[in-house]
Design an enzyme around this catalytic site. Structure first.
Site, PDB file in Angstrom:
ATOM      1  N   GLN A   1       4.912 125.181  -3.964  1.00 35.48           N
ATOM      2  CA  GLN A   1       5.142 125.039  -2.702  1.00 35.48           C
ATOM      3  C   GLN A   1       4.241 123.774  -2.235  1.00 35.48           C
ATOM      4  OE1 GLN A   1       5.350 128.942   0.104  1.00 35.48           O
ATOM      5  NE2 GLN A   1       3.521 128.864  -1.294  1.00 35.48           N
TER       6      GLN A   1
ATOM      7  N   GLU B   1      -2.842 133.303   3.529  1.00 35.77           N
ATOM      8  CA  GLU B   1      -4.116 132.714   4.484  1.00 35.77           C
ATOM      9  C   GLU B   1      -4.958 133.531   4.763  1.00 35.77           C
ATOM     10  OE1 GLU B   1      -3.003 131.808   8.767  1.00 35.77           O
ATOM     11  OE2 GLU B   1      -1.361 131.580   7.835  1.00 35.77           O
TER      12      GLU B   1
ATOM     13  N   ASP C   1       0.996 138.004  -2.343  1.00 34.96           N
ATOM     14  CA  ASP C   1       1.363 136.499  -2.445  1.00 34.96           C
ATOM     15  C   ASP C   1       1.556 136.140  -3.813  1.00 34.96           C
ATOM     16  OD1 ASP C   1       1.193 134.523   0.151  1.00 34.96           O
ATOM     17  OD2 ASP C   1       1.412 133.521  -1.940  1.00 34.96           O
TER      18      ASP C   1
ATOM     19  N   ALA D   1       6.420 139.309  -4.512  1.00 34.82           N
ATOM     20  CA  ALA D   1       6.557 140.559  -3.616  1.00 34.82           C
ATOM     21  C   ALA D   1       7.755 141.711  -4.112  1.00 34.82           C
ATOM     22  CB  ALA D   1       6.709 140.302  -2.206  1.00 34.82           C
TER      23      ALA D   1
ATOM     24  N   ASP E   1       5.283 138.763   5.977  1.00 33.15           N
ATOM     25  CA  ASP E   1       4.694 137.548   6.368  1.00 33.15           C
ATOM     26  C   ASP E   1       4.923 136.553   5.513  1.00 33.15           C
ATOM     27  OD1 ASP E   1       2.936 135.946   8.046  1.00 33.15           O
ATOM     28  OD2 ASP E   1       1.178 136.477   6.978  1.00 33.15           O
TER      29      ASP E   1
END
Length: 336
Positions: A60, A115, A135, A167, A184
């Site tokens: 990302q 986060e 994550d 995940a 999330d």
């Protein structure tokens, strides 16, 4: 809500100057703007104090911006993930309802959440014994641990089990089941790493079998505004409805997102407690005061306006790997 992070200066001169004026290196960082594409004909921008970090992991694009209005802002794949001044709205809505509707939650599995804010909110519940946060992007996690100091205690909590993995793969290989599973995840963008975790086959074959008998699944479900709810929100809701007996959609306005946001909560057990019982459970179960959520506001958030209600009722699209919907923007994979 965007592609790459775009920084603009006065009059849209990217070098920080107006025409025929020299660069003022001591001042230009305070005159820059962050711009995010909401749709092809609509952009959202706000003033920056500085760009704290801009780079890319294996998966990302990542940026941390210091903004005048919203404080520190985390941006992934050109899309705002959270802002310092109002992230509590998103994360309280994501985490607390499922924990409050469950009779006695002990374990939680968070898909994504790098986060640390989702884990922070979950760990406020006295009944919780373990939170597994999984994550895929270690660089994002390490980055957030370093810069998002509000979540430092959560990352150090002994009840948190931090796993760096996909995940889907992590859930598949685990033998245990969980009381709560949370999505999330980043929004489904074309080329991004997450859209397969919004599909019917994933929910049906991998996620649901990992829930305990009275387990609850909840996921963020993208923009849910009057003009944006058909991008992915209605489809995610309808997809989950194919898998679980009881499905509840709810929304809240998040100022830094410039829109109403949506979540979907699901179980094979009914959601049958009222506002007074929700408030009672908040008082008894949660350490500290919630800033946004209470019983009345949650029940109100689950009442859709007529337009969104009819869209959810009549939606026919089901997420599959071959037939996904995406919000505007592109993940890093789209550039490879």
């Amino acid at each position: 809500m965007g592609e790459a992070v775009e920084i603009f200066y006065p009059n849209h001169f990217c070098n920080g100057t107006t025409k025929n004026q020299p660069v003022d290196e001591t001042h230009h960082q305070f005159d820059s703007w962050y711009e995010e594409t909401i749709d092809e004909d609509l952009k959202w921008s706000f003033a920056l104090k500085s760009v704290l970090y801009k780079g890319a992991s294996e998966y990302q694009d990542i940026a941390l911006l210091d903004t005048k209005r919203f404080g520190k802002v985390l941006v992934i794949d050109g899309k705002m993930q959270s802002a310092e001044v109002d992230e509590f709205i998103y994360h309280e809505c994501l985490i607390h309802p499922s924990l409050l509707f469950h009779s006695n939650p002990k374990t939680m599995f968070i898909m994504g959440g790098g986060e640390g804010s989702a884990a922070r909110e979950a760990l406020r519940h006295k009944s919780i014994d373990e939170v597994v946060m999984c994550d895929i992007d270690e660089e994002v996690v390490n980055f957030c641990r370093r810069y998002l100091t509000v979540n430092r205690d959560a990352f150090c909590n002994k009840k948190l089990n931090l796993v760096i993995n996909d995940a889907k793969a992590e859930l598949e290989k685990r033998n245990e089941k969980f009381d709560i599973i949370v999505g999330d995840l980043a929004d489904p963008v074309e080329g991004g790493p997450c859209y397969q975790l919004y599909t019917k086959s994933f929910y049906e074959k991998i996620l649901k079998p990992k829930l305990n008998e009275n387990g609850i699944f909840v996921t963020q479900a993208g923009p849910a505004g009057i003009f944006t709810h058909k991008e992915v929100f209605s489809s995610i809701y309808n997809t989950i409805r194919q898998v679980f007996k009881y499905v509840l959609a709810y929304t809240a306005h998040v100022p830094s997102f410039a829109d109403t946001w949506g979540w979907v909560m699901a179980s094979d057990q009914p959601f049958s407690i009222g506002a007074e019982e929700i408030d009672k459970r908040i008082s008894e179960r949660v350490d500290g005061e919630l800033l946004y959520l209470n019983g009345s506001s949650f029940l109100s958030s689950a009442t859709m306006n007529k337009t969104v209600y009819l869209s959810l009722l009549n939606e026919t699209h089901v997420y599959t790997e071959e037939n996904a919907r995406f919000i505007p923007g592109h993940g890093l994979g789209n550039h490879l």
